[in-house]
Write a protein that holds these residues in place. Sequence first.
Motif, PDB file in Angstrom:
ATOM      1  N   VAL A 106       0.857  -1.185   0.000  1.00 60.97           N
ATOM      2  CA  VAL A 106       0.000   0.000   0.000  1.00 60.97           C
ATOM      3  C   VAL A 106       0.890   1.230   0.000  1.00 60.97           C
ATOM      4  N   THR A 107       0.569   2.177  -0.891  1.00 63.42           N
ATOM      5  CA  THR A 107       1.320   3.428  -1.003  1.00 63.42           C
ATOM      6  C   THR A 107       0.405   4.599  -0.683  1.00 63.42           C
ATOM      7  N   PHE A 108       0.859   5.468   0.225  1.00 69.07           N
ATOM      8  CA  PHE A 108       0.159   6.719   0.511  1.00 69.07           C
ATOM      9  C   PHE A 108       0.588   7.703  -0.577  1.00 69.07           C
ATOM     10  N   THR A 109      -0.358   8.098  -1.441  1.00 70.29           N
ATOM     11  CA  THR A 109      -0.009   8.959  -2.566  1.00 70.29           C
ATOM     12  C   THR A 109      -0.139  10.443  -2.253  1.00 70.29           C
ATOM     13  N   GLY A 110      -0.859  10.781  -1.177  1.00 70.83           N
ATOM     14  CA  GLY A 110      -0.999  12.183  -0.795  1.00 70.83           C
ATOM     15  C   GLY A 110      -2.419  12.495  -0.381  1.00 70.83           C
ATOM     16  N   PRO A 111      -2.657  13.751  -0.016  1.00 71.89           N
ATOM     17  CA  PRO A 111      -4.005  14.138   0.391  1.00 71.89           C
ATOM     18  C   PRO A 111      -4.941  14.224  -0.809  1.00 71.89           C
ATOM     19  N   ASP A 112      -6.213  14.003  -0.556  1.00 70.12           N
ATOM     20  CA  ASP A 112      -7.240  14.142  -1.579  1.00 70.12           C
ATOM     21  C   ASP A 112      -7.396  15.635  -1.883  1.00 70.12           C
ATOM     22  N   PRO A 113      -7.243  16.070  -3.149  1.00 62.93           N
ATOM     23  CA  PRO A 113      -7.331  17.492  -3.471  1.00 62.93           C
ATOM     24  C   PRO A 113      -8.694  18.109  -3.103  1.00 62.93           C
ATOM     25  N   GLN A 114      -9.753  17.299  -3.131  1.00 64.53           N
ATOM     26  CA  GLN A 114     -11.078  17.822  -2.799  1.00 64.53           C
ATOM     27  C   GLN A 114     -11.337  17.849  -1.295  1.00 64.53           C
ATOM     28  N   PHE A 115     -10.679  16.974  -0.561  1.00 66.81           N
ATOM     29  CA  PHE A 115     -10.841  16.885   0.891  1.00 66.81           C
ATOM     30  C   PHE A 115      -9.455  16.739   1.514  1.00 66.81           C
ATOM     31  N   PRO A 116      -8.738  17.842   1.758  1.00 68.20           N
ATOM     32  CA  PRO A 116      -7.335  17.788   2.175  1.00 68.20           C
ATOM     33  C   PRO A 116      -7.036  16.936   3.408  1.00 68.20           C
ATOM     34  N   LYS A 117      -8.024  16.737   4.300  1.00 67.71           N
ATOM     35  CA  LYS A 117      -7.763  15.903   5.478  1.00 67.71           C
ATOM     36  C   LYS A 117      -7.840  14.415   5.151  1.00 67.71           C
ATOM     37  N   ALA A 118      -8.392  14.069   3.990  1.00 63.81           N
ATOM     38  CA  ALA A 118      -8.501  12.668   3.565  1.00 63.81           C
ATOM     39  C   ALA A 118      -7.234  12.276   2.807  1.00 63.81           C
ATOM     40  N   ARG A 119      -6.880  10.998   2.879  1.00 65.87           N
ATOM     41  CA  ARG A 119      -5.670  10.497   2.243  1.00 65.87           C
ATOM     42  C   ARG A 119      -6.024   9.565   1.091  1.00 65.87           C
ATOM     43  N   LEU A 120      -5.201   9.601   0.055  1.00 65.60           N
ATOM     44  CA  LEU A 120      -5.377   8.722  -1.096  1.00 65.60           C
ATOM     45  C   LEU A 120      -4.284   7.651  -1.088  1.00 65.60           C
ATOM     46  N   PHE A 121      -4.645   6.467  -1.587  1.00 71.17           N
ATOM     47  CA  PHE A 121      -3.725   5.331  -1.587  1.00 71.17           C
ATOM     48  C   PHE A 121      -3.816   4.586  -2.904  1.00 71.17           C
ATOM     49  N   THR A 122      -2.744   3.856  -3.222  1.00 72.44           N
ATOM     50  CA  THR A 122      -2.751   2.850  -4.272  1.00 72.44           C
ATOM     51  C   THR A 122      -2.281   1.560  -3.609  1.00 72.44           C
ATOM     52  N   ALA A 123      -2.579   0.433  -4.232  1.00 69.64           N
ATOM     53  CA  ALA A 123      -2.182  -0.840  -3.643  1.00 69.64           C
ATOM     54  C   ALA A 123      -1.912  -1.866  -4.730  1.00 69.64           C
ATOM     55  N   THR A 124      -1.093  -2.848  -4.390  1.00 67.88           N
ATOM     56  CA  THR A 124      -0.898  -4.034  -5.232  1.00 67.88           C
ATOM     57  C   THR A 124      -1.087  -5.255  -4.332  1.00 67.88           C
ATOM     58  N   TYR A 125      -1.553  -6.333  -4.942  1.00 63.81           N
ATOM     59  CA  TYR A 125      -1.862  -7.548  -4.197  1.00 63.81           C
ATOM     60  C   TYR A 125      -1.327  -8.736  -4.968  1.00 63.81           C
ATOM     61  N   THR A 126      -0.602  -9.601  -4.283  1.00 68.04           N
ATOM     62  CA  THR A 126      -0.095 -10.833  -4.865  1.00 68.04           C
ATOM     63  C   THR A 126      -0.651 -11.994  -4.045  1.00 68.04           C
ATOM     64  N   PRO A 127      -1.471 -12.858  -4.666  1.00 65.37           N
ATOM     65  CA  PRO A 127      -2.049 -13.982  -3.915  1.00 65.37           C
ATOM     66  C   PRO A 127      -0.977 -14.861  -3.289  1.00 65.37           C
ATOM     67  N   ALA A 128      -1.356 -15.496  -2.185  1.00 68.43           N
ATOM     68  CA  ALA A 128      -0.446 -16.419  -1.497  1.00 68.43           C
ATOM     69  C   ALA A 128      -0.207 -17.635  -2.387  1.00 68.43           C
ATOM     70  N   THR A 129       0.971 -18.180  -2.275  1.00 72.67           N
ATOM     71  CA  THR A 129       1.279 -19.416  -3.008  1.00 72.67           C
ATOM     72  C   THR A 129       1.515 -20.501  -2.005  1.00 72.67           C
ATOM     73  N   GLY A 130       0.861 -21.615  -2.216  1.00 73.62           N
ATOM     74  CA  GLY A 130       1.122 -22.788  -1.401  1.00 73.62           C
ATOM     75  C   GLY A 130       0.547 -22.799   0.000  1.00 73.62           C
TER      76      GLY A 130
END
Length: 134
Positions: A106-130
Amino acid sequence: MTNSLSTRFRNAARPTSAFGKNTPPGTTVTGRIAAAEDQPKLKFGGAPGEVELDQGGHPVTQLVITLDTESGAKNLYVSWRMEQAIGAALAAAGDAEFEIGATLSVTFTGPDPQFPKARLFTATYTPATGGWAK
């Protein structure tokens, strides 16, 4: 009094938050999902340990995901925007099921431009193996 002390000690032993209020944009936390559970959400600006209540007086819950990272266990306190990012990551991983043992970044990308107190994120997911077991 004993009950509040027990709660206090358990809270002190919890993993630290992956993202604090002074976390700079661009910070990424990656790790193996060790646990995911709903916990009572603490009231913003409330007394220590004070739980947020809904209009009916019931505790509001928040998903807490514990990641095993290279620097130790970290908790993700999942906000609505972080939940959206994780959902998009699951879709990008081929509609994978959210599972213990998978890798989440999970990456914190910065504050939401429309709601500065809110935070925006991106994420990547890799399923478990085995079939990792708890």
